[in-house]
Scaffold this motif. Sequence first.
Motif, PDB file in Angstrom:
ATOM      1  N   SER A 153       0.828  -1.211   0.000  1.00 34.01           N
ATOM      2  CA  SER A 153       0.000   0.000   0.000  1.00 34.01           C
ATOM      3  C   SER A 153       0.861   1.260   0.000  1.00 34.01           C
ATOM      4  N   PHE A 154       1.991   1.235   0.729  1.00 34.91           N
ATOM      5  CA  PHE A 154       2.891   2.396   0.740  1.00 34.91           C
ATOM      6  C   PHE A 154       3.478   2.630  -0.654  1.00 34.91           C
ATOM      7  N   ALA A 155       3.976   1.556  -1.275  1.00 40.55           N
ATOM      8  CA  ALA A 155       4.593   1.691  -2.592  1.00 40.55           C
ATOM      9  C   ALA A 155       3.567   2.104  -3.639  1.00 40.55           C
ATOM     10  N   ALA A 156       2.359   1.526  -3.582  1.00 35.23           N
ATOM     11  CA  ALA A 156       1.348   1.837  -4.587  1.00 35.23           C
ATOM     12  C   ALA A 156       0.839   3.274  -4.447  1.00 35.23           C
ATOM     13  N   GLN A 157       0.638   3.737  -3.215  1.00 32.60           N
ATOM     14  CA  GLN A 157       0.221   5.130  -3.035  1.00 32.60           C
ATOM     15  C   GLN A 157       1.300   6.086  -3.546  1.00 32.60           C
ATOM     16  N   ALA A 158       2.561   5.755  -3.280  1.00 34.84           N
ATOM     17  CA  ALA A 158       3.655   6.596  -3.768  1.00 34.84           C
ATOM     18  C   ALA A 158       3.711   6.582  -5.290  1.00 34.84           C
ATOM     19  N   PHE A 159       3.456   5.419  -5.884  1.00 33.48           N
ATOM     20  CA  PHE A 159       3.441   5.325  -7.347  1.00 33.48           C
ATOM     21  C   PHE A 159       2.312   6.177  -7.920  1.00 33.48           C
TER      22      PHE A 159
ATOM     23  N   ALA B 146       1.126   8.810  -6.632  1.00 33.04           N
ATOM     24  CA  ALA B 146       1.504  10.213  -6.455  1.00 33.04           C
ATOM     25  C   ALA B 146       2.759  10.585  -7.238  1.00 33.04           C
ATOM     26  N   ASP B 147       3.283   9.624  -8.012  1.00 31.33           N
ATOM     27  CA  ASP B 147       4.499   9.837  -8.808  1.00 31.33           C
ATOM     28  C   ASP B 147       5.693  10.187  -7.922  1.00 31.33           C
ATOM     29  N   ASN B 148       5.761   9.544  -6.758  1.00 36.24           N
ATOM     30  CA  ASN B 148       6.862   9.768  -5.824  1.00 36.24           C
ATOM     31  C   ASN B 148       7.776   8.545  -5.842  1.00 36.24           C
ATOM     32  N   LEU B 149       8.743   8.545  -6.751  1.00 37.91           N
ATOM     33  CA  LEU B 149       9.609   7.393  -6.941  1.00 37.91           C
ATOM     34  C   LEU B 149      10.488   7.134  -5.726  1.00 37.91           C
ATOM     35  N   ASN B 150      10.816   8.190  -4.985  1.00 33.95           N
ATOM     36  CA  ASN B 150      11.674   8.018  -3.816  1.00 33.95           C
ATOM     37  C   ASN B 150      10.997   7.146  -2.764  1.00 33.95           C
ATOM     38  N   VAL B 151       9.707   7.377  -2.505  1.00 33.56           N
ATOM     39  CA  VAL B 151       8.993   6.580  -1.509  1.00 33.56           C
ATOM     40  C   VAL B 151       8.782   5.153  -2.013  1.00 33.56           C
ATOM     41  N   VAL B 152       8.568   4.993  -3.317  1.00 37.24           N
ATOM     42  CA  VAL B 152       8.472   3.640  -3.872  1.00 37.24           C
ATOM     43  C   VAL B 152       9.743   2.866  -3.567  1.00 37.24           C
ATOM     44  N   ARG B 153      10.873   3.487  -3.808  1.00 39.89           N
ATOM     45  CA  ARG B 153      12.168   2.837  -3.564  1.00 39.89           C
ATOM     46  C   ARG B 153      12.368   2.570  -2.073  1.00 39.89           C
ATOM     47  N   ARG B 154      12.000   3.537  -1.239  1.00 46.31           N
ATOM     48  CA  ARG B 154      12.136   3.342   0.211  1.00 46.31           C
ATOM     49  C   ARG B 154      11.261   2.199   0.702  1.00 46.31           C
ATOM     50  N   SER B 155      10.049   2.081   0.148  1.00 47.78           N
ATOM     51  CA  SER B 155       9.149   1.009   0.573  1.00 47.78           C
ATOM     52  C   SER B 155       9.740  -0.358   0.260  1.00 47.78           C
ATOM     53  N   LEU B 156      10.308  -0.509  -0.931  1.00 48.73           N
ATOM     54  CA  LEU B 156      10.937  -1.786  -1.275  1.00 48.73           C
ATOM     55  C   LEU B 156      12.158  -2.033  -0.408  1.00 48.73           C
ATOM     56  N   ARG B 157      12.942  -0.968  -0.187  1.00 47.48           N
ATOM     57  CA  ARG B 157      14.143  -1.144   0.627  1.00 47.48           C
ATOM     58  C   ARG B 157      13.800  -1.639   2.019  1.00 47.48           C
TER      59      ARG B 157
END
Length: 492
Positions: free
Chosen positions: A106-112, A114-125
């Motif tokens: 849910s964190f990665a998808a919401q960031a995606f 919102a076009d926030n690639l940094n949070v997508v990467r942080r969520s996976l990390r």
Amino acid sequence: MSVRQKDHPETPPKQKRLADTDSVSLSPPGVERRAAVHHFAVELTEVAKLALPIVVTQLAQVAMMTTDLAFIGRMGAEAIAAAALAGRIYLVGVTFGMGLLAASASFAAQAFGADNLNVVRRSLRMGLWTALLLSLPIIVFLLHGEKILLALGQAPDAAGLAQHYLSGVAWGAAPLLSFLALRTFMSAVNRPEPVLWITLTAVPLNAVLVYLLVYGKLGLPKLELFGAGLATTLVNCATFLAGLWFATRCQPFRDYRILAQLWRFDWPLMRQLIVIGTPISMALLVECGMGSAVALLMGLIGTQALTASQIASQVGAILFMISSGIGAAATVRVAHAVGRNDVPGIKRTGLAAMLLGIVIMAALIIVVIAARFQIAEFFLGNSADDLDTTSGLAAQLIWVGASAFMSATVYTIALGSLRGLKDTRVPLLFSAFAYCLLGFSLGYLLAIKSGLGAVGVWIGISIGSAFYAALLVLRFKLLASRRSRHGRHMGC
């Protein structure tokens, strides 16, 4: 141009969406209805496109487990019983990690969205960190599985055989959870296809490794149950490495640079994952505990009841793989809508996913009911005592459980939609009430006190599942409507 915009040019920018919304609101009612139907049809298509590879992936995992049981079954009934016990311990071990990783979706998808690639990467990390940290206590837990089974009153021989399997499978916990982290990431960015191809490739690979290691072919030692567990570990390692290759070397994943600053531990995000993910893990444990409690209750009724119930439960488990895949797609699509602040899209996505699940499951349930006697005979073969009675009871439980199968579809998709809104604590309370206090208690009364036996247990389960589904659907509609009112208040 961002990764999301390059890959999904059909997604309009916020300004265009607001302009479109304003133009529709000033149009005649007929135009509004046609626009609403069009948007719903588009969303239904998008959910289906995302859900299909996820569902096939789930079914491929079932195929791997079935392959394992088929090879283990040739070793004898004791080996099958030991593998079943080991499976219970293994499931409990990995469930907690699965909950936290589900929250990262849910964190990665919401960031995606919102076009926030940094949070997508942080969520996976942080998903990968979660996999690594949780795998250590899971390994210790699995390596002490024999002691746990003995403490639960299991026979020493069965517990010892179960430990052979657990000693082989324990070391695959880290790559398994890490692959799940990659899987949630790929689904969150609307690209689940690599996971599908990896899993489909893993099915024959798993079959070959289990065959070679269990029976000692091609000069390898005959490892029996330990070999089956070791084969699973090797397959987990292979799938993780393949997923990592896709995520780091192939487009569009390469642009996310998922391994950048991998060593940095993000405490704020980890705290959020724990807050959101722990209720998911606990809800999964409630469902596992419910399954075990039902099996124990069936054992009190009789061997035939236990056997028949296991057949009905297996049918339900296969159907559940389909609904859980659609539920995972609902999580991603709802989170996308939240991320891009598409308030009407939140409810539209949830309803589209539920409609898709209900239509598919209704067709499958009709087939299952029509073939219930053949299904029971397929599972039983010639192995059961009083075959006709057991087969008839299993067919009856499949018929009674049809409503539970449909309810499970609805609540799984509603649950996925709520996870897209990061709402997990209230659904946990609903689960405990609907399953433990209502479903199981009612099933016990109907089975033992009213004399309905196994059928009474399944009636109780069906009622509990229906009540759980109703609560979750109402909860989703409430939260979606609340966001809609808030959006109108803010002038969205």
